[in-house]
Design an enzyme around this catalytic site. Structure first.
Site: not given
Length: 270
Positions: A106, A178
């Site tokens: 992430h 993302e």
């Protein structure tokens, strides 16, 4: 545009570190009640595969509460399976307590904890080695053209799976697009941008015969209403703070039900 390979939309939620343990368990109970009654997740016409990623301490109880309606995942995992690694949690242990997916790479892990491409690749291999589906987060640092973003994302994916591929370790991979600049923003990237990048990623993953049934989902300030607009370009959606209210999860499942008629192909759960 790449033909849909999944018959169901993936709907994922990461709770990050926003909730206490008690609030996490309450949220899981409310979402379980919604999912057990919702046509998108029940019956022959079910069109959604739900996965939930709580913080580490809440995983076992979340698994007990949601076991029949959602896959449970971890927000991180160690590169190694066992050893003197204080504070780490291995993929072997996560699989043992019921996890089926693990978040890898992430943008916050990269920015706050200095995770490199090599670390992401090692954790991707660790997940696959232990039978977990890695959710590999990919994205570009600054807003630009979709083609440039797709090239950077493909580079990140190639880097992430290269050691596993070389070692013959395979399994399903979920690529979570993302864009870094959209995480935490008031609005997601534009629909046109998302579709352009995700169409390219899905075409790329369609060539991965050694990682079958791999999928592309979109995250980055994603909320209710977005999936309907980009459904033909993604295999699902990854929710953050917009899913803190269980009613928002219900709204996403409503969207999935409305999209059911456009789905084709065999079911592959997360």
């Amino acid at each position: 545009m790449t033909k849909r390979r999944q018959s169901r939309f993936l709907v994922g939620v990461s709770l990050k570190m926003y909730f206490t343990h008690a609030r996490t368990i309450q949220w899981c109970a409310e979402v379980a009640e919604i999912a057990r009654a919702h046509p998108a997740t029940q019956g022959a016409s079910a069109a959604a595969d739900l996965f939930v990623i709580p913080s580490f301490p809440s995983i076992p109880q979340a698994h007990e509460i949601l076991d029949d309606v959602a896959s449970i995942g971890a927000q991180d995992l160690a590169e190694a399976d066992f050893g003197a690694y204080t504070g780490e949690v291995s993929g072997a242990e996560l699989a043992e307590i019921g996890c089926r997916v693990a978040l890898v790479g992430h943008a916050e892990r990269r920015r706050l904890f200095g995770e490199t491409d090599d670390a992401v690749a090692a954790k991707t291999t660790a997940a696959l080695r232990n039978g977990l589906t890695p959710i590999i987060c990919i994205g570009e640092a600054e807003a630009g053209e979709p083609a440039d973003a797709a090239s950077e994302c493909i580079r990140q994916l190639e880097s992430a799976i290269a050691p596993a591929r070389a070692a013959g370790v395979t399994g399903r991979v979920i690529a979570a697009y993302e864009p870094y600049w959209a995480i935490g923003a008031a609005e997601p990237a534009s629909d046109q941008h998302i579709r352009g990048v995700c169409d390219a990623l899905r075409a790329y993953l369609a060539e991965w015969n050694d990682f079958p049934d791999s999928a592309v989902i979109y995250g980055g300030s994603a909320g209710p209403g977005l999936l309907t607009r980009i459904a033909d370009s993604v295999d699902g959606i990854f929710l953050g703070r917009f899913a803190h209210d269980p009613a928002a999860v219900a709204a996403i499942l409503d969207e999935v039900s409305a999209l059911t008629g456009a789905l084709t192909g065999p079911s592959t759960p997360a």
